[in-house]
Write an enzyme that holds these catalytic residues in place. Sequence first.
Site, PDB file in Angstrom:
ATOM      1  CB  CYS A 297      64.798 -61.456  91.636  1.00 33.25           C
ATOM      2  SG  CYS A 297      66.118 -62.312  90.748  1.00 33.25           S
TER       3      CYS A 297
ATOM      4  CG  HIS B  13      63.881 -58.266  88.135  1.00 33.08           C
ATOM      5  ND1 HIS B  13      64.338 -57.622  89.267  1.00 33.08           N
ATOM      6  CD2 HIS B  13      64.691 -59.333  87.951  1.00 33.08           C
ATOM      7  CE1 HIS B  13      65.398 -58.271  89.737  1.00 33.08           C
ATOM      8  NE2 HIS B  13      65.619 -59.323  88.967  1.00 33.08           N
TER       9      HIS B  13
ATOM     10  CD  GLU C 170      62.017 -54.807  89.492  1.00 32.80           C
ATOM     11  OE1 GLU C 170      63.206 -55.063  89.786  1.00 32.80           O
ATOM     12  OE2 GLU C 170      61.078 -55.604  89.678  1.00 32.80           O
TER      13      GLU C 170
END
Length: 546
Positions: free
Chosen positions: A380, A515, A517
Amino acid sequence: MTKFVFVTGGVVSSLGKGIAAASLAAILESRGLSVTIIKMDPYINVDPGTMSPFQHGEVFVTEDGAETDLDLGHYERFITPKMHKANNFTTGQIYQNVLRKERRGEYLGKTVQVIPHITNEIQNFIIRGAHAAGDPDIAIVEIGGTVGDIESLPFLEAVRQMSLRLGANNSCFIHLTLVPYIPSAGELKTKPTQHSVGELRKIGILPNVLLCRADRKIPEDEKSKISLFANVPINAVISVWDVDTIYKVPMMLHKQGLDAIVCKTLDINPKPADLSAWEEVVEKLENPKDVVKVAMIGKYDLADSYKSLNEALIHAGIHTGHKVKTTFIEAEELEKNGTDCLKEMDAILVPGGFGKRGTEGKILAIQYARENNVPYLGICLGMQLSVIEFARHVCGLGGANSTEFQPDTPHPVVALITEWQDRTGKKEVRTEDSDLGGTMRLGKQEVPVKAGTKAHDIYGDVVAERHRHRYEVNNSYCDQFEKNGLVIAARTQGENLPEIVELPQNDFFVGVQFHPEFTSSPRFGHKLFNAFIRSAAKYRDEHHKE
């Protein structure tokens, strides 16, 4: 009909209700039951989207674009179903909904009160969450806050009422509490737990199970004492001690019979639990081949601020056979002291974030990674800063920046779409008088990936990840970037916005606007993080192997 398990917390916050709820869900799922988890947060914010990471930790983003409590990340890491907007709600949302109904006249002129209107709305939201999840066999409902806090009382009253309406064998109450060890006395103290259960009983909730948190296993004598004074059977007083990985908690709870007690309380008899997948995760965690050192260049030093990211790196270690040692480096320290601290690192990661503070330190780290061919992953903001660094030092665009940090930058290589593109007739990303909440690109988006790129090697033809950002790489500069060697490996459909950038001349230099994750899990890992850690291990072998 869905049956409900209500999880409450006592004595102090941050005991791990989310981990306990997720672990129980994992065990029940392994027994063949369909499960969802709902989190109720007692703060008045509509959602945590505008809350400081220092105070609240990370904001987890669901596939459908909800900005939610970080515990929903734990839920997704422990069970198969994905979380959605309906899986998390706050006091703010409840009151907002009730006030809208009142303004529309839906209460027929009655006085609107906490009981029954607020408590009824809470129950409606719980039912809505279970229904949105497909009416699973069991919905686990985690009640944020601590028993005894004023702000949690409407939630507790709502679930008390709900348990009566559900009838026998359709609800179960689990209370997580603290049993502190007092070094000067050399013993565990059960009094806080007794008082906490007493608070619950005062409002009419009788826990079926006590999960007793401590830094060690709780001996049988203390369990017996808790059982006696809390009026809970001794087999339902379960010890939850500190462990070196949260992924051991499902086995810990199962061995003490938590799932059996819950199933008996709910009058269900599913197949036996199969936790072999979790046992495999723990076995791999405890037997890595070697260690790789990753520098995370951030600005929020609260452990929970990068919770999903830290877990994703651990997952990558599980799936590549490495112990990932993550060193958090404050970006502002690099601005003061330079990049010498990066010389012993095997990889560099710059995560997402907002605001100008620390950005120049992150750019220094990115420049170091690019010039020294250190594996780099930018997420990001980490991607946007890698573009800014490339613009300044490779393309010769002195003073290049994001308009988020420098509105009058001579080269706005990162900006709001409305700052470089005529959006007449279309919904703007943000206007000056708009609220901060709800002005971002949020949630899951599928994007085609360019063939022949490292991103394509990792993701294949399509990448589908979640977003949380306002600013975009400025398309007006992309031709110049590509002429100088930056590859844009993925662009959004329609607006053609850069989603992935990479430097093919480096072994691993990848920036992603999304993102990743949020979609990593211990059992299944994540392709991007796996590739990053493999590259870090290769770099270590070439530069740091003794």
